[in-house]
Design a protein around this motif. Structure first.
Motif, PDB file in Angstrom:
ATOM      1  N   TYR A  55      -5.621   5.488   3.913  1.00  0.00           N
ATOM      2  CA  TYR A  55      -4.715   4.441   4.375  1.00  0.00           C
ATOM      3  C   TYR A  55      -3.271   4.772   4.001  1.00  0.00           C
ATOM      4  O   TYR A  55      -2.336   4.431   4.729  1.00  0.00           O
ATOM      5  CB  TYR A  55      -5.139   3.076   3.842  1.00  0.00           C
ATOM      6  CG  TYR A  55      -6.413   2.601   4.504  1.00  0.00           C
ATOM      7  CD1 TYR A  55      -6.448   2.309   5.859  1.00  0.00           C
ATOM      8  CD2 TYR A  55      -7.602   2.496   3.790  1.00  0.00           C
ATOM      9  CE1 TYR A  55      -7.615   1.905   6.483  1.00  0.00           C
ATOM     10  CE2 TYR A  55      -8.775   2.087   4.403  1.00  0.00           C
ATOM     11  CZ  TYR A  55      -8.773   1.803   5.746  1.00  0.00           C
ATOM     12  OH  TYR A  55      -9.936   1.411   6.358  1.00  0.00           O
ATOM     13  N   GLY A  56      -3.087   5.458   2.878  1.00  0.00           N
ATOM     14  CA  GLY A  56      -1.747   5.919   2.504  1.00  0.00           C
ATOM     15  C   GLY A  56      -1.203   6.941   3.495  1.00  0.00           C
ATOM     16  O   GLY A  56      -0.018   6.904   3.865  1.00  0.00           O
ATOM     17  N   PHE A  58      -2.073   7.184   6.636  1.00  0.00           N
ATOM     18  CA  PHE A  58      -1.788   6.438   7.863  1.00  0.00           C
ATOM     19  C   PHE A  58      -0.429   5.756   7.785  1.00  0.00           C
ATOM     20  O   PHE A  58       0.420   5.920   8.669  1.00  0.00           O
ATOM     21  CB  PHE A  58      -2.898   5.409   8.111  1.00  0.00           C
ATOM     22  CG  PHE A  58      -2.603   4.446   9.222  1.00  0.00           C
ATOM     23  CD1 PHE A  58      -2.650   4.849  10.545  1.00  0.00           C
ATOM     24  CD2 PHE A  58      -2.284   3.126   8.951  1.00  0.00           C
ATOM     25  CE1 PHE A  58      -2.375   3.963  11.578  1.00  0.00           C
ATOM     26  CE2 PHE A  58      -2.012   2.236   9.967  1.00  0.00           C
ATOM     27  CZ  PHE A  58      -2.062   2.649  11.286  1.00  0.00           C
ATOM     28  N   LEU A  59      -0.219   4.991   6.720  1.00  0.00           N
ATOM     29  CA  LEU A  59       1.043   4.250   6.599  1.00  0.00           C
ATOM     30  C   LEU A  59       2.215   5.192   6.369  1.00  0.00           C
ATOM     31  O   LEU A  59       3.324   4.948   6.869  1.00  0.00           O
ATOM     32  CB  LEU A  59       0.932   3.222   5.476  1.00  0.00           C
ATOM     33  CG  LEU A  59      -0.071   2.092   5.738  1.00  0.00           C
ATOM     34  CD1 LEU A  59      -0.239   1.225   4.507  1.00  0.00           C
ATOM     35  CD2 LEU A  59       0.349   1.265   6.930  1.00  0.00           C
ATOM     36  N   GLY A  60       2.003   6.277   5.632  1.00  0.00           N
ATOM     37  CA  GLY A  60       3.072   7.250   5.409  1.00  0.00           C
ATOM     38  C   GLY A  60       3.483   7.942   6.697  1.00  0.00           C
ATOM     39  O   GLY A  60       4.682   8.142   6.953  1.00  0.00           O
ATOM     40  N   ALA A  61       2.503   8.323   7.513  1.00  0.00           N
ATOM     41  CA  ALA A  61       2.803   8.982   8.780  1.00  0.00           C
ATOM     42  C   ALA A  61       3.581   8.044   9.702  1.00  0.00           C
ATOM     43  O   ALA A  61       4.546   8.470  10.369  1.00  0.00           O
ATOM     44  CB  ALA A  61       1.516   9.444   9.454  1.00  0.00           C
ATOM     45  N   LEU A  62       3.180   6.791   9.742  1.00  0.00           N
ATOM     46  CA  LEU A  62       3.917   5.836  10.582  1.00  0.00           C
ATOM     47  C   LEU A  62       5.321   5.585  10.039  1.00  0.00           C
ATOM     48  O   LEU A  62       6.269   5.397  10.814  1.00  0.00           O
ATOM     49  CB  LEU A  62       3.142   4.529  10.700  1.00  0.00           C
ATOM     50  CG  LEU A  62       1.851   4.593  11.513  1.00  0.00           C
ATOM     51  CD1 LEU A  62       1.207   3.223  11.601  1.00  0.00           C
ATOM     52  CD2 LEU A  62       2.089   5.139  12.905  1.00  0.00           C
ATOM     53  N   THR A  63       5.463   5.578   8.717  1.00  0.00           N
ATOM     54  CA  THR A  63       6.784   5.379   8.131  1.00  0.00           C
ATOM     55  C   THR A  63       7.705   6.553   8.473  1.00  0.00           C
ATOM     56  O   THR A  63       8.882   6.356   8.801  1.00  0.00           O
ATOM     57  CB  THR A  63       6.681   5.218   6.603  1.00  0.00           C
ATOM     58  OG1 THR A  63       5.824   4.108   6.327  1.00  0.00           O
ATOM     59  CG2 THR A  63       8.032   4.970   5.971  1.00  0.00           C
ATOM     60  N   ILE A  64       7.176   7.775   8.418  1.00  0.00           N
ATOM     61  CA  ILE A  64       7.984   8.945   8.765  1.00  0.00           C
ATOM     62  C   ILE A  64       8.412   8.884  10.228  1.00  0.00           C
ATOM     63  O   ILE A  64       9.560   9.176  10.569  1.00  0.00           O
ATOM     64  CB  ILE A  64       7.204  10.234   8.459  1.00  0.00           C
ATOM     65  CG1 ILE A  64       7.078  10.408   6.944  1.00  0.00           C
ATOM     66  CG2 ILE A  64       7.868  11.452   9.093  1.00  0.00           C
ATOM     67  CD1 ILE A  64       6.128  11.500   6.531  1.00  0.00           C
ATOM     68  N   LEU A  80       1.110  -2.547   4.528  1.00  0.00           N
ATOM     69  CA  LEU A  80       0.933  -2.038   3.162  1.00  0.00           C
ATOM     70  C   LEU A  80       0.510  -3.159   2.217  1.00  0.00           C
ATOM     71  O   LEU A  80      -0.376  -2.963   1.371  1.00  0.00           O
ATOM     72  CB  LEU A  80       2.222  -1.374   2.682  1.00  0.00           C
ATOM     73  CG  LEU A  80       2.201  -0.853   1.250  1.00  0.00           C
ATOM     74  CD1 LEU A  80       1.209   0.297   1.136  1.00  0.00           C
ATOM     75  CD2 LEU A  80       3.587  -0.419   0.826  1.00  0.00           C
ATOM     76  N   VAL A  81       1.107  -4.332   2.383  1.00  0.00           N
ATOM     77  CA  VAL A  81       0.726  -5.482   1.549  1.00  0.00           C
ATOM     78  C   VAL A  81      -0.742  -5.832   1.780  1.00  0.00           C
ATOM     79  O   VAL A  81      -1.494  -6.078   0.823  1.00  0.00           O
ATOM     80  CB  VAL A  81       1.642  -6.695   1.828  1.00  0.00           C
ATOM     81  CG1 VAL A  81       1.106  -7.964   1.177  1.00  0.00           C
ATOM     82  CG2 VAL A  81       3.052  -6.405   1.346  1.00  0.00           C
TER      83      VAL A  81
END
Length: 150
Positions: A55-56, A58-64, A80-81
């Protein structure tokens, strides 16, 4: 009440059969053994770590890929929350249980389920298929977004 001749013959036959059949007695109740209480997930900590990592990713890739957009970043922070709450609630609930032995997967490589024993590969495959797919989805979407913007 039974004026028709056929009806009275059926009841006469039933009375005769009752005389031939043995007496039926009810079997005594058998005490049932209670199932042991399942207080935990019985999963090794590394499975939880891999799930959190997926999940990290996933969220990291979308943030980038989308971090420059304020609305997208807001949605990512909300997601993330939710991820933190999901894993924190599981951790808090597990902390309420008394200390237990290591996972059966770590002890003997088999996890007993309601449908029978599962080996390590089957457990990892069934539990991690969705988190790994989510991580790969995030990487793919980010690669597409970055290649289109690029």
């Amino acid at each position: 009440m039974f004026d028709h001749a056929n009806h009275s013959r059926e009841f006469d036959l039933a009375d005769r059969l009752a005389e031939l059949l043995p007496e039926v007695s009810v079997a005594p109740p058998v005490p049932e053994a209670a199932q042991p209480e399942a207080r935990g997930f019985e999963l090794p900590a590394r499975i939880w770590g891999i799930m959190i990592g997926c999940y990290g990713v996933f969220l990291g890739a979308l943030t980038i890929a989308l971090g420059s957009n304020g609305r997208a970043l807001f949605a990512i922070v909300i997601s993330l929350v939710y991820v933190v709450v999901f894993f924190a609630a599981s951790r808090v609930l597990m902390a309420q249980n008394p200390a237990s032995a290591p996972s059966p997967l770590d002890r003997n490589g088999v996890l007993m389920t309601h449908f029978g024993p599962m080996d390590r590969k089957a457990v990892y495959g069934q539990i991690l298929v969705v988190p790994v797919a989510v991580a790969l989805f995030g990487l793919a979407v980010s690669a597409i977004i970055l290649s289109v913007q690029g």
